[in-house]
Structures are given as structure tokens and as C-alpha cells.
Design an enzyme around this catalytic site. Structure first.
Site, PDB file in Angstrom:
ATOM      1  N   GLY A 243       0.833  -1.197   0.000  1.00 52.17           N
ATOM      2  CA  GLY A 243       0.000   0.000   0.000  1.00 52.17           C
ATOM      3  C   GLY A 243       0.863   1.239   0.000  1.00 52.17           C
ATOM      4  O   GLY A 243       2.093   1.184   0.019  1.00 52.17           O
TER       5      GLY A 243
ATOM      6  N   GLY B  91       0.648   5.822   0.980  1.00 58.01           N
ATOM      7  CA  GLY B  91      -0.070   6.955   1.547  1.00 58.01           C
ATOM      8  C   GLY B  91       0.897   8.001   2.041  1.00 58.01           C
ATOM      9  O   GLY B  91       2.018   7.685   2.456  1.00 58.01           O
TER      10      GLY B  91
ATOM     11  N   ASP C  37      -1.993  10.762  12.926  1.00 62.80           N
ATOM     12  CA  ASP C  37      -2.709  10.135  11.815  1.00 62.80           C
ATOM     13  C   ASP C  37      -3.523   8.941  12.298  1.00 62.80           C
ATOM     14  O   ASP C  37      -3.457   7.845  11.722  1.00 62.80           O
ATOM     15  CB  ASP C  37      -1.723   9.720  10.711  1.00 62.80           C
ATOM     16  CG  ASP C  37      -2.391   9.584   9.345  1.00 62.80           C
ATOM     17  OD1 ASP C  37      -3.510  10.117   9.171  1.00 62.80           O
ATOM     18  OD2 ASP C  37      -1.801   8.965   8.446  1.00 62.80           O
TER      19      ASP C  37
END
Length: 294
Positions: free
Chosen positions: A21, A23, A135
Site C-alpha cells: 500500500g 499513503g 494520523d
């Protein structure tokens, strides 16, 4: 950041296998330690670092490597190579809470309590280490083999040098705007910012939707100046107690939220227990206070 032809390469003894992934400009790869074939997750952070920036990375990564908590993903190693830096973390193959509960799905309050207890315990530990996560969101809550939730992704966490809420440090905004506290959007994150982000996450789990929606600029405006719709307008089956606790943690001013993550988790647990029809009558304790006596 790393092209597909480079996946067979090694980074300081770790062989990259596949992209898991990405981000915030970073990428996370499934990798294995070349000598033992043990699986790990390698987070590649973009940008060449030199001088003071490289020194800050090593100081911060050293702090992260020292973190040891049952509900926090361990950072095992870190370093720099070519034009990037990296963190090596434990690999948890069971996914995260965003995958387990897609947007639109309402989660049972008893399940949310279990998640909140574990995540709040991890965040409390972080705050005790003078760190702010910045976050908090379901994507960064991983599931281990025992079904416990482990907090991850400390790439943008910052050191809270000043614990005085009237004198927070100035930082550029980093994080995920959907979950970000007003003061974090203004560049002054503090420990209460993590509480706000967890409250947004709880709101989403209990209602199936976020408190706010829109473009980046619209979300910033709403977080800064608009109160979220009361939780029970999104899920009328919830009790007023649960709504009051969550909405308190979503206060615009950090000073109006709960004094600590522990207090928030305790209040939320109490509200859910009080709202369960077949609950056992709790035995009062001398230390306990209702969530609205803080």
C-alpha cells in the site's frame, strides 16, 4: 518511488517482495529478511535526506524503535539508501480495520469499545513517550493473529517537546484531513489532537459515515468552524450518553475535550456499558468519575 523492476532488490538485507500500500507519499512493501526469509513490512519514505534532515530522521526513528507496547506495531530497523529512507516493521497479514469495516458499515458498540480500549492504551503510551501520532484512523489500526488491534504508521508522528497546551509547537499540517483536529490543521498538533481523530473514527464506526465530507478545503472549513451533526441524527439507536461522550471529544477547543486519552476511553466504555439493556449493575469504585465530571 521504487519501480517494479526493483522489487527483487535488497535494502540492507531485506528483499522486497510486493507492494502492500501507499499513503502520504510513502510506500509499504512486503519483504523478507534475506538470511531467514522472515516476513517484514518495509516503509519507504520519499525524499533524499542530508545534514540536519537526516539527523532528525535518525533521532526520530531511534525513538520509534524504542517503542515497545502490546498494541503498537514494532519498528525493527531503519536506515537510508539511495534517495530514500526506510523503516522496517513487523508484518501483520490480517489487514486493518478499514478493510474489516468498510465505509458505510455500522459497527456494534461493544466491538467499538474493544477497539477503543486497545487503541487508547497504545496512544496513551505514545503520549507518555512525548510523541503525538497525528494520523489516527482505521487504516493505521492493524489486526494481529490473536485479533487484537495494533497501532501503526508513525512516519509523521512528532515529538511533543512542550506539554503546555498554551504553548504548542508549530508544524506543517500532515495527516488525513477527514480525521484531523482543528488545531492540527492549523499546524499546532498536540496530544488532544489524537483524541479528536479517534473520536472521528468512533463516530464513523457508530454511524457508518464521517462527521464531515467534501473537498479538502470544505473539510478544513468544517473542522475549524462547524460542529458535526449530533451522532444520534445518524444512528437513532445510540444512547444520549454515547453521543455526549463522542461529541465532547470532538470539541473544537482541545481544552474542552477529555483531559487525556485514558479519560476518553474510560468515559466511552462507561457510556456503552450504561447503555446496554442486559448489563450487570456496575459496582461503584472510589476512583470512578462520570465522563461529565472532568
Amino acid at each position: 518511488m521504487i519501480d517494479k523492476h526493483s522489487l527483487s532488490r535488497e535494502i540492507e538485507g531485506y528483499r522486497l517482495l510486493s507492494l502492500l500500500g501507499h499513503g502520504n507519499g510513502s510506500e509499504i512493501y512486503l519483504a523478507e529478511y534475506a538470511s531467514s526469509h522472515s516476513p517484514v513490512a518495509v516503509k519507504i519514505l520519499p525524499g533524499h535526506r542530508a545534514g540536519d534532515n537526516l539527523t532528525r530522521f535518525f533521532i526520530h526513528a531511534t525513538r520509534l524503535k524504542r517503542l515497545e507496547h502490546p498494541y503498537i506495531v514494532r519498528v525493527r530497523a531503519f536506515g537510508t539508501q539511495d534517495d530514500f529512507t526506510y523503516l522496517v516493521m513487523d508484518y501483520l497479514p490480517n489487514g486493518n480495520l478499514r478493510e474489516r469495516h468498510p465505509k458505510g458499515q455500522v459497527v456494534e458498540s461493544s466491538t467499538v469499545v474493544r477497539y477503543v480500549r486497545q487503541v487508547a492504551d497504545a496512544i496513551t503510551y505514545l503520549h507518555e513517550q512525548q510523541l503525538i501520532h497525528r494520523d489516527i484512523k482505521p487504516h493505521n489500526m492493524l489486526i494481529n493473529a490473536q485479533g487484537n488491534v495494533l497501532l501503526s504508521d508513525f512516519g509523521i508522528s512528532v515529538v511533543s517537546h512542550s506539554l503546555d497546551p498554551l504553548a504548542p509547537q508549530q508544524h506543517d499540517f500532515e495527516g488525513t484531513v477527514i480525521y484531523a483536529a482543528p488545531e492540527q490543521l492549523l499546524g499546532t498538533p498536540r496530544r488532544a489532537s489524537d483524541q479528536y481523530s479517534l473520536a472521528v473514527t468512533i463516530y464513523e464506526w457508530l454511524s457508518g459515515t464521517w462527521p464531515f465530507s467534501g473537498t479538502f478545503d470544505e473539510l478544513v472549513e468544517q473542522h475549524l468552524h462547524h460542529m458535526p451533526p449530533p451522532l444520534r441524527t445518524r444512528n437513532s439507536a445510540l444512547s444520549p450518553l454515547i453521543e455526549q461522550v463522542v461529541m465532547k471529544a470532538l470539541a473544537k477547543s482541545p481544552e474542552k475535550r477529555f483531559p487525556s486519552m485514558h479519560d476518553f476511553a474510560q468515559a466511552f466504555t462507561w457510556a456503552v456499558e450504561q447503555s446496554t439493556p442486559d448489563r450487570q449493575t456496575p459496582r461503584p469504585t472510589r476512583q470512578f468519575r462520570t465522563p461529565f465530571s472532568f
